[in-house]
Scaffold this motif. Structure first.
Motif, PDB file in Angstrom:
ATOM      1  N   GLU A  38       0.844  -1.205   0.000  1.00  0.00           N
ATOM      2  CA  GLU A  38       0.000   0.000   0.000  1.00  0.00           C
ATOM      3  C   GLU A  38       0.875   1.248   0.000  1.00  0.00           C
ATOM      4  OE1 GLU A  38      -4.184   1.411   0.993  1.00  0.00           O
ATOM      5  OE2 GLU A  38      -3.458   0.061   2.560  1.00  0.00           O
ATOM      6  N   GLU A  39       1.922   1.212   0.795  1.00  0.00           N
ATOM      7  CA  GLU A  39       2.838   2.350   0.880  1.00  0.00           C
ATOM      8  C   GLU A  39       3.541   2.591  -0.469  1.00  0.00           C
ATOM      9  OE1 GLU A  39       7.105   3.260   2.974  1.00  0.00           O
ATOM     10  OE2 GLU A  39       5.702   2.018   4.117  1.00  0.00           O
ATOM     11  N   LYS A  40       3.927   1.507  -1.144  1.00  0.00           N
ATOM     12  CA  LYS A  40       4.706   1.627  -2.388  1.00  0.00           C
ATOM     13  C   LYS A  40       3.831   1.850  -3.627  1.00  0.00           C
ATOM     14  CE  LYS A  40       8.472  -1.316  -0.706  1.00  0.00           C
ATOM     15  NZ  LYS A  40       9.620  -0.397  -0.818  1.00  0.00           N
ATOM     16  N   THR A  41       2.641   1.247  -3.633  1.00  0.00           N
ATOM     17  CA  THR A  41       1.824   1.274  -4.851  1.00  0.00           C
ATOM     18  C   THR A  41       0.444   1.906  -4.670  1.00  0.00           C
ATOM     19  OG1 THR A  41       0.742  -0.881  -4.470  1.00  0.00           O
ATOM     20  CG2 THR A  41       2.917  -0.921  -5.517  1.00  0.00           C
ATOM     21  N   GLY A  42       0.059   2.137  -3.423  1.00  0.00           N
ATOM     22  CA  GLY A  42      -1.279   2.668  -3.156  1.00  0.00           C
ATOM     23  C   GLY A  42      -2.351   1.609  -3.094  1.00  0.00           C
ATOM     24  N   LYS A  43      -1.943   0.330  -3.213  1.00  0.00           N
ATOM     25  CA  LYS A  43      -2.904  -0.780  -3.193  1.00  0.00           C
ATOM     26  C   LYS A  43      -2.307  -1.926  -2.373  1.00  0.00           C
ATOM     27  CE  LYS A  43      -5.379  -3.888  -6.339  1.00  0.00           C
ATOM     28  NZ  LYS A  43      -5.288  -4.556  -7.640  1.00  0.00           N
ATOM     29  N   PRO A  44      -3.061  -2.487  -1.396  1.00  0.00           N
ATOM     30  CA  PRO A  44      -2.488  -3.515  -0.519  1.00  0.00           C
ATOM     31  C   PRO A  44      -2.435  -4.920  -1.110  1.00  0.00           C
ATOM     32  CG  PRO A  44      -4.747  -3.084   0.137  1.00  0.00           C
ATOM     33  CD  PRO A  44      -4.431  -2.128  -0.985  1.00  0.00           C
ATOM     34  N   THR A  45      -3.067  -5.099  -2.267  1.00  0.00           N
ATOM     35  CA  THR A  45      -3.138  -6.454  -2.832  1.00  0.00           C
ATOM     36  C   THR A  45      -2.365  -6.557  -4.151  1.00  0.00           C
ATOM     37  OG1 THR A  45      -5.235  -5.866  -3.878  1.00  0.00           O
ATOM     38  CG2 THR A  45      -5.353  -7.045  -1.777  1.00  0.00           C
ATOM     39  N   PRO A  46      -1.511  -7.585  -4.291  1.00  0.00           N
ATOM     40  CA  PRO A  46      -0.830  -7.829  -5.563  1.00  0.00           C
ATOM     41  C   PRO A  46      -1.701  -8.704  -6.467  1.00  0.00           C
ATOM     42  CG  PRO A  46      -0.060  -9.388  -3.933  1.00  0.00           C
ATOM     43  CD  PRO A  46      -1.105  -8.550  -3.253  1.00  0.00           C
ATOM     44  N   ASP A  47      -1.227  -8.970  -7.658  1.00  0.00           N
ATOM     45  CA  ASP A  47      -1.919  -9.912  -8.545  1.00  0.00           C
ATOM     46  C   ASP A  47      -1.552 -11.352  -8.206  1.00  0.00           C
ATOM     47  OD1 ASP A  47      -3.310  -8.041 -10.443  1.00  0.00           O
ATOM     48  OD2 ASP A  47      -1.248  -7.356 -10.697  1.00  0.00           O
ATOM     49  N   TYR A  48      -0.283 -11.557  -7.846  1.00  0.00           N
ATOM     50  CA  TYR A  48       0.202 -12.888  -7.479  1.00  0.00           C
ATOM     51  C   TYR A  48       1.010 -12.820  -6.192  1.00  0.00           C
ATOM     52  CZ  TYR A  48      -0.453 -14.437 -12.406  1.00  0.00           C
ATOM     53  OH  TYR A  48      -0.948 -14.756 -13.652  1.00  0.00           O
ATOM     54  N   VAL A  49       0.842 -13.837  -5.336  1.00  0.00           N
ATOM     55  CA  VAL A  49       1.789 -14.102  -4.248  1.00  0.00           C
ATOM     56  C   VAL A  49       2.348 -15.492  -4.510  1.00  0.00           C
ATOM     57  CG1 VAL A  49       2.149 -14.368  -1.764  1.00  0.00           C
ATOM     58  CG2 VAL A  49       0.469 -12.718  -2.598  1.00  0.00           C
ATOM     59  N   VAL A  50       3.675 -15.576  -4.618  1.00  0.00           N
ATOM     60  CA  VAL A  50       4.336 -16.829  -4.988  1.00  0.00           C
ATOM     61  C   VAL A  50       5.242 -17.275  -3.844  1.00  0.00           C
ATOM     62  CG1 VAL A  50       5.721 -18.005  -6.749  1.00  0.00           C
ATOM     63  CG2 VAL A  50       4.375 -15.979  -7.373  1.00  0.00           C
ATOM     64  N   ALA A  51       5.156 -18.556  -3.480  1.00  0.00           N
ATOM     65  CA  ALA A  51       6.002 -19.082  -2.408  1.00  0.00           C
ATOM     66  C   ALA A  51       6.263 -20.560  -2.634  1.00  0.00           C
ATOM     67  CB  ALA A  51       5.340 -18.878  -1.050  1.00  0.00           C
ATOM     68  N   CYS A  52       7.426 -21.024  -2.207  1.00  0.00           N
ATOM     69  CA  CYS A  52       7.721 -22.459  -2.270  1.00  0.00           C
ATOM     70  C   CYS A  52       6.956 -23.186  -1.170  1.00  0.00           C
ATOM     71  CB  CYS A  52       9.231 -22.710  -2.138  1.00  0.00           C
ATOM     72  SG  CYS A  52       9.923 -22.258  -0.534  1.00  0.00           S
ATOM     73  N   VAL A  53       6.694 -24.483  -1.409  1.00  0.00           N
ATOM     74  CA  VAL A  53       5.955 -25.293  -0.442  1.00  0.00           C
ATOM     75  C   VAL A  53       6.607 -26.659  -0.288  1.00  0.00           C
ATOM     76  CG1 VAL A  53       3.794 -26.504   0.019  1.00  0.00           C
ATOM     77  CG2 VAL A  53       3.730 -24.164  -0.781  1.00  0.00           C
ATOM     78  N   GLY A  54       7.005 -26.964   0.950  1.00  0.00           N
ATOM     79  CA  GLY A  54       7.384 -28.320   1.335  1.00  0.00           C
ATOM     80  C   GLY A  54       6.293 -28.743   2.302  1.00  0.00           C
ATOM     81  N   GLY A  55       6.510 -28.449   3.595  1.00  0.00           N
ATOM     82  CA  GLY A  55       5.398 -28.478   4.552  1.00  0.00           C
ATOM     83  C   GLY A  55       4.525 -27.258   4.307  1.00  0.00           C
ATOM     84  N   GLY A  56       5.233 -26.102   4.171  1.00  0.00           N
ATOM     85  CA  GLY A  56       4.540 -24.912   3.677  1.00  0.00           C
ATOM     86  C   GLY A  56       4.395 -23.737   4.629  1.00  0.00           C
ATOM     87  N   SER A  57       5.325 -23.537   5.591  1.00  0.00           N
ATOM     88  CA  SER A  57       5.107 -22.453   6.560  1.00  0.00           C
ATOM     89  C   SER A  57       5.340 -21.065   5.974  1.00  0.00           C
ATOM     90  CB  SER A  57       5.965 -22.652   7.815  1.00  0.00           C
ATOM     91  OG  SER A  57       7.342 -22.627   7.539  1.00  0.00           O
ATOM     92  N   ASN A  58       6.337 -20.919   5.084  1.00  0.00           N
ATOM     93  CA  ASN A  58       6.534 -19.573   4.520  1.00  0.00           C
ATOM     94  C   ASN A  58       5.365 -19.218   3.608  1.00  0.00           C
ATOM     95  OD1 ASN A  58       7.699 -18.927   1.492  1.00  0.00           O
ATOM     96  ND2 ASN A  58       8.015 -21.074   2.010  1.00  0.00           N
ATOM     97  N   ALA A  59       4.849 -20.206   2.873  1.00  0.00           N
ATOM     98  CA  ALA A  59       3.690 -19.961   2.010  1.00  0.00           C
ATOM     99  C   ALA A  59       2.452 -19.644   2.845  1.00  0.00           C
ATOM    100  CB  ALA A  59       3.429 -21.171   1.119  1.00  0.00           C
ATOM    101  N   ALA A  60       2.261 -20.364   3.948  1.00  0.00           N
ATOM    102  CA  ALA A  60       1.118 -20.092   4.825  1.00  0.00           C
ATOM    103  C   ALA A  60       1.173 -18.660   5.332  1.00  0.00           C
ATOM    104  CB  ALA A  60       1.103 -21.074   5.996  1.00  0.00           C
ATOM    105  N   GLY A  61       2.376 -18.219   5.713  1.00  0.00           N
ATOM    106  CA  GLY A  61       2.531 -16.848   6.193  1.00  0.00           C
ATOM    107  C   GLY A  61       2.319 -15.818   5.107  1.00  0.00           C
ATOM    108  N   ALA A  62       2.831 -16.099   3.908  1.00  0.00           N
ATOM    109  CA  ALA A  62       2.703 -15.163   2.788  1.00  0.00           C
ATOM    110  C   ALA A  62       1.269 -15.095   2.255  1.00  0.00           C
ATOM    111  CB  ALA A  62       3.659 -15.562   1.668  1.00  0.00           C
ATOM    112  N   PHE A  63       0.531 -16.203   2.353  1.00  0.00           N
ATOM    113  CA  PHE A  63      -0.845 -16.261   1.842  1.00  0.00           C
ATOM    114  C   PHE A  63      -1.879 -15.762   2.861  1.00  0.00           C
ATOM    115  CE2 PHE A  63       0.129 -20.314  -0.943  1.00  0.00           C
ATOM    116  CZ  PHE A  63       0.951 -19.547  -1.768  1.00  0.00           C
ATOM    117  N   PHE A  64      -1.581 -15.858   4.150  1.00  0.00           N
ATOM    118  CA  PHE A  64      -2.565 -15.786   5.238  1.00  0.00           C
ATOM    119  C   PHE A  64      -3.565 -14.637   5.080  1.00  0.00           C
ATOM    120  CE2 PHE A  64      -4.177 -15.239   9.541  1.00  0.00           C
ATOM    121  CZ  PHE A  64      -4.266 -16.535  10.022  1.00  0.00           C
ATOM    122  N   HIS A  65      -3.077 -13.415   4.927  1.00  0.00           N
ATOM    123  CA  HIS A  65      -3.970 -12.251   4.883  1.00  0.00           C
ATOM    124  C   HIS A  65      -4.521 -11.973   3.482  1.00  0.00           C
ATOM    125  CE1 HIS A  65      -3.628 -10.955   9.064  1.00  0.00           C
ATOM    126  NE2 HIS A  65      -2.364 -11.301   8.999  1.00  0.00           N
TER     127      HIS A  65
END
Length: 401
Positions: free
Chosen positions: A228-255
């Protein structure tokens, strides 16, 4: 930061019985019931406590170094013809996103009166993060790690030992992450009263997948504010993350889970090829089954025996996926792609040479799929750069061209 945000109305969050759709639950031996039930009854109450939140936030800020930057990757953006941002979890203390969860769980363990901490680790980042917080809090620390991973992640093993942890090799099965988790669960069964098991990913019996996702949700909370600070919009078009068990993806996707205009892209490890027999692409190869006390998608034979996974990346070398991600795949909410060992290596070299950032091999899998997204000049992509590549230098050097 609201780590205990009420998301019970979302179809992509855990329900009151501990399930994400058909996945999740707590398939535990009777001897573990008191441990898991104690956590289930108290974790949300503890996390909602203002004193807990204040201590958690203070440590994230002053010890971990949050917020982690959201970096506009100019050269990468130019190459792919889109606006590509990297969420720099590699700049956290200990070099990955894992510390967000271990800080939260060590504070929880202290409030439950636990004196002894156990953990499992694959790439070693979670082991290092656990050893770090145990040193900080003065608690005994034992880390279970597959003997193969001990060899290929020697720098992280040295860091754990320097931090005062005891590293115990798992020598059964494939001698990787799955087997380290088995050994840690056995330890917990044998030491139920004084021990807390800090699980490093969104796997295991309820409430672990939800608890870990909430501690990691700081990632997506920061992404929204920073975008929001950088673009004026809080949502991107894509959020991309690697998944094994998936904790970084869970955190990146959560909100973003309920933001239907945000495409969530999970990238698994295809190893030497999805159908090569040397792969960890669970969404493509798995079917419902129980592993490490929860029902999820699992690579298994016709008679239910676990198929050994393979990935060049120790952190993605897992035959299952967290139940939250199994549900995201099953419901169609997230797109699941996969990258081979070779693609991950190429993506790592590309980022290093274009942006001067050496990523972890895990994160390189996410970067490898930028080429498969539908992009144009107005597309905004956030890639979770979950860790730094120091631990993988030996592998990178071996494959340098």
């Amino acid at each position: 930061m609201d780590i205990a945000i009420n998301t019970s109305q979302s179809p992509y969050q855990v329900d009151e019985k501990g399930y994400y759709g058909q996945f999740g639950g707590a398939y535990i031996p009777e001897m573990l019931y008191p441990n898991v039930e104690e956590l289930r009854e108290q974790y949300l109450q503890i996390m909602k406590d203002p004193a807990f939140q204040a201590e958690f936030e203070q440590l994230l800020k002053d010890y971990v170094g949050r917020p982690s930057p959201l970096y506009f990757a100019t050269n990468l953006s130019r190459k792919y013809g889109a606006k590509i941002y990297l969420k720099r979890e590699d700049l956290n203390h200990t070099g990955a996103h894992k510390i967000n969860n271990t800080i939260g769980q060590i504070l929880l363990a202290k409030r439950l009166g636990k004196k002894r901490i156990i953990a499992e680790t694959g790439a070693g980042q979670h082991g290092v993060a656990t050893a770090t917080v145990c040193a900080l809090m003065g608690l005994e620390c034992l880390v279970y790690m597959g003997s193969i991973d001990i060899q290929r992640q020697a720098p992280n093993v040295a860091r754990m030992k320097m931090l005062g942890a005891t590293v115990i090799p798992a020598t059964s099965g494939s001698r990787t992450l799955k087997d380290a988790t088995n050994e840690a669960i056995r330890d917990w069964i044998n030491n139920p009263v004084d021990t807390h098991y800090i699980i490093g990913s969104v796997v295991g019996p309820h409430p672990y997948p939800d608890m870990v996702a909430r501690f990691q949700s700081v990632i997506s909370e920061e992404i929204r504010a920073q975008l929001e600070e950088k673009t004026g919009k809080p949502t991107p078009d894509y959020v991309v993350a690697c998944v094994g068990g998936g904790s970084n993806a869970a955190g990146a996707f959560f909100h973003f889970l309920d933001e239907k205009d945000v495409e969530l892209v999970a990238v698994e490890a295809a190893g030497q090829g999805v159908h090569s027999g040397y792969s960890a692409a669970t969404s493509q190869l798995g079917r419902p089954g129980v592993i490490h006390a929860s029902k999820t998608l699992l690579m298994q034979t016709e008679d239910g025996q676990i198929v050994e996974p393979h990935s060049i990346s120790a952190g993605l070398d897992y035959p299952g996926v967290g139940p939250m991600h199994a549900n995201l795949y099953d419901s169609g909410r997230a797109i699941f792609l996969n990258a081979t060992d070779e693609e991950a290596l190429e993506a790592a070299y590309e980022l290093t040479r274009l942006e001067g950032i050496i990523p972890a091999l895990e994160s390189a899998h996410a970067l490898a799929k930028l080429k498969d997204l539908v992009l144009n000049a107005d597309t905004t992509v956030v890639v979770c750069l979950s860790g730094r590549g120091d631990k993988d230098l030996e592998t990178y050097i071996k494959h340098l061209k």
